[in-house]
Design an enzyme around this catalytic site. Structure first.
Site, mmCIF file in Angstrom:
data_model
loop_
_atom_site.group_PDB
_atom_site.id
_atom_site.type_symbol
_atom_site.label_atom_id
_atom_site.label_comp_id
_atom_site.label_asym_id
_atom_site.label_seq_id
_atom_site.Cartn_x
_atom_site.Cartn_y
_atom_site.Cartn_z
ATOM 1 N N CYS A 139 0.839 -1.133 0.036
ATOM 2 C CA CYS A 139 0.015 0.164 0.208
ATOM 3 C C CYS A 139 1.069 1.910 0.071
ATOM 4 C CB CYS A 139 -1.019 -0.307 1.296
ATOM 5 S SG CYS A 139 -2.131 -1.613 1.140
ATOM 6 N N HIS A 152 -3.085 6.904 2.768
ATOM 7 C CA HIS A 152 -3.664 5.897 2.157
ATOM 8 C C HIS A 152 -4.729 5.608 3.063
ATOM 9 C CE1 HIS A 152 -4.093 1.902 1.462
ATOM 10 N NE2 HIS A 152 -3.419 1.319 2.651
ATOM 11 N N ASN A 154 -9.745 -0.204 0.895
ATOM 12 C CA ASN A 154 -8.698 0.638 1.009
ATOM 13 C C ASN A 154 -8.404 -0.395 -0.868
ATOM 14 O OD1 ASN A 154 -6.193 -0.227 0.444
ATOM 15 N ND2 ASN A 154 -6.368 -1.247 2.802
#
Ligand code: COA
Length: 344
Positions: free
Chosen positions: A124, A271, A301
């Site tokens: 990520c 994020h 996500n």
């Protein structure tokens, strides 16, 4: 010398899956998911759509964006693609295991014949690492001028849809930016674009976010019957604690070392893993939550795609103004983390 973002793009699969739709299949509820994560929906790619497809679409949108805004002289994405010197792509869900690199497939799909292409695998944190990698490579050779930085994910393919503590978190999508190096003799003009990046890792947490099967440590064996789709395994609490810590530290360090007062900061673009992680970091830093841009309600996500998707939303909606100071900050498997300071 400046490294400017001159185009942004995103590609979101049209199929939208609400929390309620998940709750109709597994033991969870819209209320639990929202209260524990801030997530309301996720988008899921159709069968047959791979990371390179979404990545190339997002990159094409970024090329078009630069053309539409009159920031380049080229008139079509095809023409502009030929001027791209480098493609840096981050994905935890590459088209193929090991090789070819997904960036090579994107290079082919775009017709970016003059571009070198490389993948990075820092989960990520991929966009943050990718932006710094591409910027450094542009600066390293005067012949290189433009690069595409792409985060693209089809996480639905490595999600265990029966694991309620895990499958509620992830979604599919891609985001991309076109960056350009400008040599400038004007000292004042040197204050825009990518100003600073912090990158870090903590390999002691390598097991906390992991796809266990398929690599050289745990390869598939001949004749093996696969009972389940290989899926992300996660120690949610450990990742949560790591995330709050590194987001707090990274933001505090950038602001202190670059002498940035809270009122000078337009937005933090984190994020988009979990709203509670952001709230906890905001509280520790005494930064108002409104300074953090959140869109996990819509996309969940999307790993390395989440920051460039957010950048594109902000850019297209006009919420980012020229001269705005923004910080991206993120964390992911590895474990890895980082942040970029950008003057828009
Ligand atoms: N619906 C309903 N209940 C659920 C649930 C769901 N989707 N998922 C877990 N639960 C239950 C658990 O079974 C547990 O029940 P119990 O108390 O009866 O055993 C309870 O909720 C609490 O579980 P817990 O795992 O302690 O929840 P949590 O508050 O730690 O939240 C996460 C779990 C995954 C949301 C949280 O740990 C997290 O966000 N971690 C970071 C993960 C992340 O961001 N990963 C990506 C990194 S890039």
């Amino acid at each position: 010398m400046t490294i400017e973002i001159i185009g942004t793009g995103r590609s979101i699969p049209p199929r939208r899956v609400s929390n309620q739709e998940l709750a109709d299949r597994i033991d969870t509820s819209d209320e639990w998911i929202r209260s524990h994560t801030g997530i309301g929906n996720r988008h899921i790619a159709e069968e047959g759509v791979a990371a390179s497809d979404l990545g190339a679409d997002a990159a094409r949108e970024a090329l078009l964006c630069a053309i539409d805004r009159g920031l380049v002289t080229e008139k079509t994405p095809e023409e502009l693609a030929l001027t791209v010197d480098l493609i840096v792509l981050s994905s935890a869900t590459q088209d193929f295991f090991s090789h070819p690199a997904t960036s090579c497939i994107v290079q082919h799909l775009l017709g970016a014949k003059n571009a070198a292409a490389m993948d990075i695998t820092v989960a990520c944190s991929g966009f943050i690492y990718g932006l710094e990698t591409a910027a450094a490579m542009l600066k390293a050779d005067f012949r290189r001028k433009r690069a595409l930085v792409i985060g693209t994910e089809v996480l639905s393919r490595i999600t265990n849809w029966d694991d309620r503590s895990n499958c509620i978190l992830f979604g599919d999508g891609a985001g991309a930016v076109l960056i350009e190096k400008n040599d400038t003799s004007n000292q004042n003009a040197g204050q825009t674009g990518l100003l600073r990046t912090i990158l870090g890792s903590d390999g002691s947490g390598w097991e906390y976010l992991i796809l266990r099967r398929g690599g050289s440590r745990n390869p598939w064996k001949k004749g093996e019957v696969v009972e389940e789709v290989p899926a992300i395994a996660m120690n949610g609490q450990a990742v949560y604690n790591f995330a709050v810590g590194v987001i707090t530290e990274t933001l505090a360090r950038i602001m202190k070392e670059e002498n940035i007062a809270l009122e000078d900061l337009a937005l933090v673009i984190p994020h988009q893993a979990n709203a509670r992680i952001i709230q906890a970091a905001a509280k520790r830093l005494k930064i108002p939550e409104e300074k953090f841009y959140l869109n996990m309600e819509e996309y969940a996500n999307t790993s390395s795609a989440s920051i460039p998707i957010a950048l594109d939303e902000l850019n297209r909606s006009g919420k980012l103004k020229k001269g705005d100071l923004i910080i991206t900050v993120g964390f992911g498997g590895g474990l890895t983390y980082g942040g970029n300071l950008i003057r828009w």
